[in-house]
Motif scaffolding. Structure first.
Motif, PDB file in Angstrom:
ATOM      1  N   CYS A   1       0.729  -1.032   0.029  1.00  0.00           N
ATOM      2  CA  CYS A   1      -0.070   0.161  -0.019  1.00  0.00           C
ATOM      3  C   CYS A   1       0.878   1.275  -0.179  1.00  0.00           C
ATOM      4  O   CYS A   1       1.593   1.675   1.135  1.00  0.00           O
ATOM      5  CB  CYS A   1      -0.872  -0.192   1.449  1.00  0.00           C
ATOM      6  N   MET A   2       0.978   1.870  -1.197  1.00  0.00           N
ATOM      7  CA  MET A   2       1.939   3.101  -1.444  1.00  0.00           C
ATOM      8  C   MET A   2       1.498   4.117  -0.574  1.00  0.00           C
ATOM      9  O   MET A   2       0.127   4.759  -0.954  1.00  0.00           O
ATOM     10  CB  MET A   2       2.023   3.173  -2.908  1.00  0.00           C
ATOM     11  N   THR A   3       2.220   4.862   0.205  1.00  0.00           N
ATOM     12  CA  THR A   3       1.625   6.008   0.899  1.00  0.00           C
ATOM     13  C   THR A   3       1.394   7.125   0.002  1.00  0.00           C
ATOM     14  O   THR A   3       1.835   7.225  -1.147  1.00  0.00           O
ATOM     15  CB  THR A   3       2.951   6.422   1.658  1.00  0.00           C
ATOM     16  N   ALA A   4       0.410   8.056   0.526  1.00  0.00           N
ATOM     17  CA  ALA A   4       0.163   9.334  -0.139  1.00  0.00           C
ATOM     18  C   ALA A   4       0.914  10.113  -0.318  1.00  0.00           C
ATOM     19  O   ALA A   4       1.007  10.891  -1.197  1.00  0.00           O
ATOM     20  CB  ALA A   4      -0.850   9.894   0.726  1.00  0.00           C
ATOM     21  N   ASP A   5       2.166  10.150   0.276  1.00  0.00           N
ATOM     22  CA  ASP A   5       3.478  10.984   0.094  1.00  0.00           C
ATOM     23  C   ASP A   5       4.007  10.753  -1.440  1.00  0.00           C
ATOM     24  O   ASP A   5       4.477  11.509  -1.904  1.00  0.00           O
ATOM     25  CB  ASP A   5       4.398  10.929   1.199  1.00  0.00           C
ATOM     26  N   LEU A   6       3.984   9.259  -1.651  1.00  0.00           N
ATOM     27  CA  LEU A   6       4.552   9.226  -2.958  1.00  0.00           C
ATOM     28  C   LEU A   6       3.582   9.295  -4.264  1.00  0.00           C
ATOM     29  O   LEU A   6       3.880   9.418  -5.238  1.00  0.00           O
ATOM     30  CB  LEU A   6       5.079   7.474  -3.078  1.00  0.00           C
ATOM     31  N   THR A   7       2.366   9.090  -3.954  1.00  0.00           N
ATOM     32  CA  THR A   7       1.285   9.172  -4.890  1.00  0.00           C
ATOM     33  C   THR A   7       0.462  10.540  -5.258  1.00  0.00           C
ATOM     34  O   THR A   7      -0.064  10.829  -6.367  1.00  0.00           O
ATOM     35  CB  THR A   7       0.125   8.098  -4.698  1.00  0.00           C
TER      36      THR A   7
END
Length: 130
Positions: A48-54
């Motif tokens: 689950c890729m963090t919102a900081d990256l997406t």
């Protein structure tokens, strides 16, 4: 009783070493060397890729589709996924930045399409050159 404990301990040690050896061999096989010396790993690992990256409001499940390590130490990791309908942007969203992990700083670029398709590329320059 003493011999039984020794035998059991030796058997446990042997089985542990065998399983470690099998895991190391399986990992070595997963990385395939390309003609230029780069190692390429095809994976299906999901995170689950963090919102900081997406750039989205919450983390999004993404699957690592490619991982490459070059002889110079450069690393590239490519992730893909589908954004839930409630998080999809009206226009294409591009988020660029950096990510620190394991003492390394990666450049990050995420692209989210209105259709929900999302891709994320993390790149580390091991030699400091472009």
């Amino acid at each position: 009783m003493k011999n039984f404990l020794r035998t059991t301990a030796a058997a446990a040690l042997f089985l542990g070493l065998m399983s470690f050896s099998s895991a190391a061999r399986a990992q070595a096989v997963a990385l395939q060397q390309q003609g230029n010396g780069a190692l390429v790993q095809k994976t299906d690992r999901t995170v689950c890729m963090t919102a900081d990256l997406t750039g989205l409001k919450q983390c999004v499940n993404m699957t690592q589709v490619n991982y490459v390590v070059t002889p110079s130490g450069n690393q590239t990791s490519v992730w893909k996924g589908t954004v839930p309908a409630e998080l999809r942007p009206a226009t294409t969203l591009v988020k660029e930045g950096t990510w620190q992990e394991g003492g390394k700083t990666y450049s990050a670029r995420s692209t989210t399409a209105p259709s929900g398709e999302i891709s994320l590329t993390l790149h580390y320059k091991g030699n400091g050159k472009k």
